[in-house]
Design a protein around this motif. Structure first.
Motif, PDB file in Angstrom:
ATOM      1  N   TYR A 167       8.431  -6.919   6.022  1.00 39.68           N
ATOM      2  CA  TYR A 167       7.349  -5.946   5.863  1.00 39.68           C
ATOM      3  C   TYR A 167       6.044  -6.708   5.747  1.00 39.68           C
ATOM      4  CZ  TYR A 167       4.114  -2.711   3.596  1.00 39.68           C
ATOM      5  OH  TYR A 167       3.015  -1.952   3.274  1.00 39.68           O
ATOM      6  N   GLU A 168       5.033  -6.215   6.463  1.00 42.60           N
ATOM      7  CA  GLU A 168       3.703  -6.808   6.385  1.00 42.60           C
ATOM      8  C   GLU A 168       2.688  -5.693   6.224  1.00 42.60           C
ATOM      9  OE1 GLU A 168       0.800  -9.988   8.749  1.00 42.60           O
ATOM     10  OE2 GLU A 168       2.715  -9.344   9.629  1.00 42.60           O
ATOM     11  N   GLY A 169       1.899  -5.787   5.146  1.00 42.19           N
ATOM     12  CA  GLY A 169       0.919  -4.745   4.901  1.00 42.19           C
ATOM     13  C   GLY A 169       0.462  -4.731   3.464  1.00 42.19           C
ATOM     14  N   ASP A 170       0.179  -3.522   2.969  1.00 45.51           N
ATOM     15  CA  ASP A 170      -0.392  -3.355   1.637  1.00 45.51           C
ATOM     16  C   ASP A 170       0.693  -3.283   0.570  1.00 45.51           C
ATOM     17  OD1 ASP A 170      -2.922  -3.231   2.776  1.00 45.51           O
ATOM     18  OD2 ASP A 170      -2.824  -1.048   3.034  1.00 45.51           O
ATOM     19  N   PHE A 171       0.375  -3.884  -0.602  1.00 47.10           N
ATOM     20  CA  PHE A 171       1.223  -3.812  -1.786  1.00 47.10           C
ATOM     21  C   PHE A 171       0.369  -3.340  -2.954  1.00 47.10           C
ATOM     22  CE2 PHE A 171       3.334  -6.778   0.954  1.00 47.10           C
ATOM     23  CZ  PHE A 171       4.694  -6.689   0.671  1.00 47.10           C
ATOM     24  N   SER A 172       1.034  -2.729  -3.947  1.00 45.13           N
ATOM     25  CA  SER A 172       0.330  -2.339  -5.165  1.00 45.13           C
ATOM     26  C   SER A 172       1.319  -2.321  -6.316  1.00 45.13           C
ATOM     27  CB  SER A 172      -0.316  -0.958  -5.012  1.00 45.13           C
ATOM     28  OG  SER A 172      -0.979  -0.577  -6.207  1.00 45.13           O
ATOM     29  N   GLY A 173       1.060  -3.126  -7.341  1.00 48.18           N
ATOM     30  CA  GLY A 173       1.906  -3.154  -8.520  1.00 48.18           C
ATOM     31  C   GLY A 173       3.334  -3.556  -8.251  1.00 48.18           C
ATOM     32  N   GLY A 174       3.572  -4.348  -7.202  1.00 51.41           N
ATOM     33  CA  GLY A 174       4.925  -4.763  -6.864  1.00 51.41           C
ATOM     34  C   GLY A 174       5.635  -3.838  -5.904  1.00 51.41           C
ATOM     35  N   TYR A 175       4.973  -2.777  -5.455  1.00 50.42           N
ATOM     36  CA  TYR A 175       5.558  -1.810  -4.530  1.00 50.42           C
ATOM     37  C   TYR A 175       4.916  -1.926  -3.151  1.00 50.42           C
ATOM     38  CZ  TYR A 175       7.417   0.676  -8.627  1.00 50.42           C
ATOM     39  OH  TYR A 175       8.079   1.022  -9.778  1.00 50.42           O
ATOM     40  N   LEU A 176       5.669  -1.510  -2.123  1.00 52.93           N
ATOM     41  CA  LEU A 176       5.079  -1.270  -0.814  1.00 52.93           C
ATOM     42  C   LEU A 176       4.251  -0.008  -0.952  1.00 52.93           C
ATOM     43  CD1 LEU A 176       7.558  -3.134  -0.220  1.00 52.93           C
ATOM     44  CD2 LEU A 176       7.839  -1.901   1.930  1.00 52.93           C
ATOM     45  N   ASP A 177       2.941  -0.129  -0.849  1.00 53.52           N
ATOM     46  CA  ASP A 177       2.075   1.008  -1.141  1.00 53.52           C
ATOM     47  C   ASP A 177       0.774   0.850  -0.367  1.00 53.52           C
ATOM     48  OD1 ASP A 177       1.994   3.163  -3.755  1.00 53.52           O
ATOM     49  OD2 ASP A 177       0.105   2.757  -2.725  1.00 53.52           O
ATOM     50  N   GLY A 178       0.528   1.787   0.570  1.00 58.40           N
ATOM     51  CA  GLY A 178      -0.639   1.704   1.430  1.00 58.40           C
ATOM     52  C   GLY A 178      -0.202   1.791   2.875  1.00 58.40           C
ATOM     53  N   PHE A 179      -0.741   0.905   3.715  1.00 61.14           N
ATOM     54  CA  PHE A 179      -0.387   0.909   5.137  1.00 61.14           C
ATOM     55  C   PHE A 179       0.319  -0.391   5.467  1.00 61.14           C
ATOM     56  CE2 PHE A 179      -1.024   0.250   9.657  1.00 61.14           C
ATOM     57  CZ  PHE A 179      -0.778   1.515  10.175  1.00 61.14           C
ATOM     58  N   GLY A 180       1.427  -0.275   6.225  1.00 64.31           N
ATOM     59  CA  GLY A 180       2.150  -1.484   6.567  1.00 64.31           C
ATOM     60  C   GLY A 180       3.193  -1.257   7.632  1.00 64.31           C
ATOM     61  N   THR A 181       3.805  -2.371   8.067  1.00 68.09           N
ATOM     62  CA  THR A 181       4.804  -2.343   9.130  1.00 68.09           C
ATOM     63  C   THR A 181       6.113  -2.913   8.618  1.00 68.09           C
ATOM     64  OG1 THR A 181       3.115  -2.620  10.832  1.00 68.09           O
ATOM     65  CG2 THR A 181       5.379  -3.139  11.448  1.00 68.09           C
ATOM     66  N   LEU A 182       7.198  -2.139   8.766  1.00 67.78           N
ATOM     67  CA  LEU A 182       8.536  -2.587   8.408  1.00 67.78           C
ATOM     68  C   LEU A 182       9.317  -2.834   9.689  1.00 67.78           C
ATOM     69  CD1 LEU A 182      10.783  -2.989   6.209  1.00 67.78           C
ATOM     70  CD2 LEU A 182      11.421  -0.608   6.671  1.00 67.78           C
ATOM     71  N   THR A 183       9.927  -4.025   9.789  1.00 66.96           N
ATOM     72  CA  THR A 183      10.761  -4.368  10.937  1.00 66.96           C
ATOM     73  C   THR A 183      12.163  -4.664  10.437  1.00 66.96           C
ATOM     74  OG1 THR A 183       8.854  -5.333  12.075  1.00 66.96           O
ATOM     75  CG2 THR A 183      11.038  -5.901  12.908  1.00 66.96           C
ATOM     76  N   ASN A 184      13.164  -3.961  10.990  1.00 68.23           N
ATOM     77  CA  ASN A 184      14.544  -4.114  10.561  1.00 68.23           C
ATOM     78  C   ASN A 184      15.301  -5.060  11.492  1.00 68.23           C
ATOM     79  OD1 ASN A 184      14.716  -2.167   8.276  1.00 68.23           O
ATOM     80  ND2 ASN A 184      14.082  -0.734   9.878  1.00 68.23           N
ATOM     81  N   PRO A 185      16.406  -5.630  11.024  1.00 65.74           N
ATOM     82  CA  PRO A 185      17.176  -6.569  11.859  1.00 65.74           C
ATOM     83  C   PRO A 185      17.676  -5.957  13.160  1.00 65.74           C
ATOM     84  CG  PRO A 185      17.863  -6.715   9.561  1.00 65.74           C
ATOM     85  CD  PRO A 185      16.950  -5.539   9.656  1.00 65.74           C
ATOM     86  N   ASP A 186      17.905  -4.620  13.185  1.00 62.06           N
ATOM     87  CA  ASP A 186      18.410  -3.987  14.403  1.00 62.06           C
ATOM     88  C   ASP A 186      17.314  -3.709  15.416  1.00 62.06           C
ATOM     89  OD1 ASP A 186      17.036  -1.937  13.218  1.00 62.06           O
ATOM     90  OD2 ASP A 186      18.745  -0.564  13.059  1.00 62.06           O
ATOM     91  N   GLY A 187      16.063  -4.090  15.099  1.00 56.79           N
ATOM     92  CA  GLY A 187      14.954  -3.893  16.018  1.00 56.79           C
ATOM     93  C   GLY A 187      14.148  -2.642  15.768  1.00 56.79           C
ATOM     94  N   SER A 188      14.601  -1.742  14.894  1.00 61.07           N
ATOM     95  CA  SER A 188      13.832  -0.541  14.585  1.00 61.07           C
ATOM     96  C   SER A 188      12.622  -0.907  13.736  1.00 61.07           C
ATOM     97  CB  SER A 188      14.704   0.475  13.848  1.00 61.07           C
ATOM     98  OG  SER A 188      15.164  -0.056  12.619  1.00 61.07           O
ATOM     99  N   THR A 189      11.537  -0.141  13.896  1.00 61.01           N
ATOM    100  CA  THR A 189      10.299  -0.433  13.178  1.00 61.01           C
ATOM    101  C   THR A 189       9.690   0.844  12.628  1.00 61.01           C
ATOM    102  OG1 THR A 189       8.957  -0.227  15.195  1.00 61.01           O
ATOM    103  CG2 THR A 189       9.784  -2.429  14.630  1.00 61.01           C
ATOM    104  N   TYR A 190       8.911   0.684  11.568  1.00 63.75           N
ATOM    105  CA  TYR A 190       8.090   1.772  11.038  1.00 63.75           C
ATOM    106  C   TYR A 190       6.695   1.232  10.798  1.00 63.75           C
ATOM    107  CZ  TYR A 190       5.931   5.103   7.880  1.00 63.75           C
ATOM    108  OH  TYR A 190       5.054   5.988   7.304  1.00 63.75           O
ATOM    109  N   ILE A 191       5.693   1.910  11.354  1.00 62.08           N
ATOM    110  CA  ILE A 191       4.293   1.546  11.155  1.00 62.08           C
ATOM    111  C   ILE A 191       3.586   2.764  10.591  1.00 62.08           C
ATOM    112  CG2 ILE A 191       2.169   0.718  12.235  1.00 62.08           C
ATOM    113  CD1 ILE A 191       3.852  -0.375  14.518  1.00 62.08           C
ATOM    114  N   GLY A 192       3.096   2.656   9.363  1.00 60.29           N
ATOM    115  CA  GLY A 192       2.426   3.801   8.784  1.00 60.29           C
ATOM    116  C   GLY A 192       2.208   3.660   7.300  1.00 60.29           C
ATOM    117  N   SER A 193       2.073   4.809   6.637  1.00 65.05           N
ATOM    118  CA  SER A 193       1.712   4.858   5.220  1.00 65.05           C
ATOM    119  C   SER A 193       2.945   4.780   4.333  1.00 65.05           C
ATOM    120  CB  SER A 193       0.946   6.149   4.927  1.00 65.05           C
ATOM    121  OG  SER A 193      -0.261   6.182   5.658  1.00 65.05           O
TER     122      SER A 193
END
Length: 768
Positions: A58-84
């Motif tokens: 995951y690359e993007g915003d963090f807050s207080g130790g959480y994924l929080d804000g805008f960022g990109t998650l890339t999974n080992p199977d190639g699926s991705t999520y880009i958003g809030s």
């Protein structure tokens, strides 16, 4: 800059504040998980990148130790999520691309699709519309790769409600669906024909391309809980407080938060009875050059009735008001629904007044009603200025006076009907607002339905208001003495006076058709014959039919029938004592598809030969149309097994059935649920179709002779007194028509004729 190596094998290199990470730094856990980015007092906060040992990143915003804000998650199977994101959960707008090439663009809430969005399958199919809790819900358009398209309403991933199915060749089917199956009336238009599309979906143009925007629905937060938060995993403040070293936890985000895949999240599409990735309509149903259209009626996907018509005749149909026919409108907020006309202010004033008076009377200790609680003088009167006062809130409507008649009486009636005051206010006065029903008859009254379908609000004429106030003491005693009464349940009587002295009276009643089951047919039965039929060309989905339109007689369990007619007799005697006429039995029928016919969801070539009866089709001709269906079953009552609560129109006891040893019974509906049987609610019967005397040249075909039905019924329109005006009307009409056939009649005769008519419609079985 500092470098720390901990006893558990974790390594940190970067800026610190005191003894904890603060600023830029890189933390490597012993399991291979790596975070590099900003820290604030020992917690990941700011912009950074984390890579888990599973190779998810995951690359993007963090807050207080959480994924929080805008960022990109890339999974080992190639699926991705880009958003809030919010607290490790997808929340807001985002785009997810699955490993199988499916793509979702739209709103998320609590980690699932919620709001408006677009889902494109890898095979070329596409849905654009509203979502709720991860499923298609609300208005939406589904387009298949083969060119077929459905535009309409959805619920829990199924087509549910009104819609139009457009075939690739240009033909259309307008109709109703329930849980993915055709259910109710619909019309098929062949390719090249003109069709009244704007009349079928709330008078809005049919969407023929999946490119329109959709309004997000107001939805409840369904936040998905996470077993252990990232703040627990990555926070190091606890380490310094407890043991002096950074805690190492091997649980990754991919392990804590189940990402899933498109096949599982959209499993509804893999079911045969839901809208799948491929069109399930089987292509066009009539020859392209045909000028004949087919009006059809389905029950849970089974065709039960067909009528062929000339297309030109359908286009010339005039829209007429129907009794309790809901306008096909989207559920909107109260302001959206009525703004711009007087109804908006009336309904807003009604909500303000009910909220005020119900809130005022509820804290008063319960007591028996007194003589002084009845009558026109027993009222609460209050002025509601727009800017508010010491006793009333400010509001966005116009100044008005509010009058609440007999508040203590109606408060006791609501308690008698087991209606909670808070639920009553939320149903009528909540933010979801009201829906307008078209006027049911000659009175010109306005009708509104609460957002949850529990209550009907009707405007009254002054004469009707006086009749209700006059009969209220006797009405109170009658419903108190008879739990199973079928007479309309009244919950409140109010009056609004607008600027200029215009007065509008309202009565709040229970909706007799408050049920999860679709009401396929509606009848308003008076027992008279003059003018009591409906033009077949005017019959549409939701049309309330009349006495001469009733093409069935109903056979019931002996004990159920005895209980029904015992109560009808008591209610008729009460109305006769009050000199009331012109009342009706409002009857709703829910048809159950015969279990042995559910494989015949639709004759595949029926539309190719509209000039012939479907019974001539090889698929149907081998069936015995008189076989009793098995669409429902009476079983011994089990309170903990009933899955639906009774509506506000019924407080009666559970009924007993002769066929089950005179025990209290529930109604078991295969594939639907188990319902409590009460008088007028969830009553099972067998409907036998009566053969028409004139069938020569008929274009209508009834495919079966016997149906299992669930009945909903009650006595309505009880505010017409047999006064001098009605006596004159009776004398005038008696000269022109048979006095025995006209609706207006002496109360005693009216009651007897009404009862006798119902006895014929519900004949007693001689073998029980």
């Amino acid at each position: 800059m500092s470098s720390e190596i901990f006893l558990n094998g974790d390594v940190y290199f970067g800026n610190v504040k005191g003894m904890i990470p603060h600023g830029r730094g890189k933390y490597t856990w012993s399991d291979g998980t790596v975070y590099e980015g900003s820290w604030v007092e020992g917690k990941m906060t700011g912009v950074g990148r984390i890579t888990w040992s599973s190779e998810a990143s995951y690359e993007g915003d963090f807050s207080g130790g959480y994924l929080d804000g805008f960022g990109t998650l890339t999974n080992p199977d190639g699926s991705t999520y880009i958003g809030s994101w919010r607290l490790n959960i997808q929340h807001g707008f985002g785009r997810r691309q699955y490993s199988n090439s499916d793509v979702y663009d739209g709103s998320w809430k609590g980690g699932v699709h919620e709001g408006s969005g677009k889902y494109a399958w890898g095979n070329g199919d596409m849905y654009i519309g509203n979502w709720k809790a991860g499923s298609m819900c609300g208005r939406g358009v589904m387009k298949w790769l083969n060119g077929d398209l459905f535009d309409g309403y959805w619920s829990n991933g199924y087509r549910h409600g009104s819609g139009v199915y457009r075939f690739a060749d240009g033909s259309y089917y307008f109709g109703m669906w329930t849980k993915g199956l055709k259910d109710g009336q619909g019309t098929f238009y062949p390719a090249g024909s003109t069709h009244p599309s704007s009349r079928r979906l709330g008078k809005k143009k049919v969407l023929v391309t999946p490119s329109s925007s959709f309004r997000s629905e107001s939805l409840k937060d369904r936040t998905r809980s996470i077993g252990r938060s990232l703040s627990d995993k990555f926070s190091i403040s606890g380490f310094f407080r407890d043991s002096g070293q950074i805690s190492s936890k091997r649980t990754s985000l991919a392990e804590e938060w189940s990402i899933g895949d498109s096949a599982r999240e959209f499993s509804a599409f893999d079911k045969t009875d839901t809208l799948s990735h491929t069109s399930d309509e089987g292509g066009s149903e009539v020859d392209d050059n045909s000028t004949v259209v087919c009006e059809r009626e389905y029950v849970q996907g089974v065709l039960i009735n067909e009528r062929t018509k000339n297309n030109a005749g359908l286009l010339d149909k005039k829209e007429q008001p129907r009794k309790f026919q809901m306008k096909e409108v989207k559920k909107r907020s109260f302001a959206d629904l009525f703004e711009g006309n007087k109804s908006y202010y009336l309904m807003l004033n009604l909500q303000l007044g009910i909220r005020y008076t119900v809130g005022k009377i509820t804290p008063v200790p319960t007591r028996e009603v007194r003589y002084s609680d009845f009558g026109e003088r027993a009222r609460i009167r209050m002025y509601f200025p727009k800017k508010g006062s010491q006793l009333t809130p400010s509001h966005s409507s116009i100044d008005f006076y509010w009058k609440d008649y007999c508040p203590m009486v109606f408060r006791n009636l609501r308690e008698m009907f087991k209606l909670d005051a808070a639920e009553y206010m939320m149903s009528i006065c909540g933010d979801d607002g009201l829906r307008e029903l078209s006027s049911p008859g000659k009175s010109g009254s306005l009708f509104y339905l609460s957002h949850d379908d529990r209550f009907v609000i009707k405007t009254l004429r002054t004469s009707e208001l006086k009749v209700l106030l006059k009969m209220l003491p006797s009405y109170y005693k009658h419903v108190e003495a008879h739990d199973n009464t079928l007479i309309t349940k009244f919950y409140g009587l109010h009056e609004i006076t607008l600027r200029g002295g215009k007065k509008v009276q309202f009565v709040v009643m229970g909706n007799m058709f408050y049920t999860e089951l679709r009401i396929h047919r509606r009848y308003d039965l008076k027992g008279s014959y003059q003018g009591r039929s409906t033009n077949k060309d005017d019959i549409e989905e939701g049309t309330t039919l009349k006495d001469l339109d009733l093409a069935y007689d109903f056979h019931m369990d002996k004990s159920l029938r005895d209980a029904l007619f015992k109560q009808i007799s008591l209610d008729c005697k009460f109305l006769e004592s009050q000199r009331i006429i012109d009342y009706s039995l409002l009857l709703g029928l829910h048809f159950r598809a015969p279990e042995h016919l559910k494989t015949l969801l639709e004759p595949p070539d029926a539309f190719h030969r509209p000039e012939k009866a479907p019974a001539d089709d090889g698929t149907i001709c081998h069936l015995d149309r008189s076989i009793p269906p098995k669409g429902l079953l009476l079983v011994t009552h089990e309170p903990n097994s009933v899955n639906t609560a009774p509506g506000p129109h019924s407080r009666g006891s559970t009924l007993r059935a002769f066929s089950v040893g005179d025990k209290e019974v529930d109604l078991l509906l295969p594939g639907t649920g188990r319902l409590r049987v009460q008088l007028g609610v969830n009553m099972p019967a067998q409907a036998n179709h009566k053969v028409s005397q004139d069938v020569s040249g008929s274009t209508e075909v009834e495919l079966f002779e016997v149906y299992d039905v669930v009945l909903y019924l009650g006595i309505i329109d009880i505010l017409q007194e047999y006064n001098v005006r009605k006596k004159i009307e009776h004398a005038y009409k008696s000269v022109r028509h048979d006095p025995m056939s006209i609706s207006v009649a002496d109360p005693k005769f009216y009651s007897k004729r009404f009862f006798n008519f119902l006895e014929k419609a519900f004949p007693a079985d001689t073998d029980t």
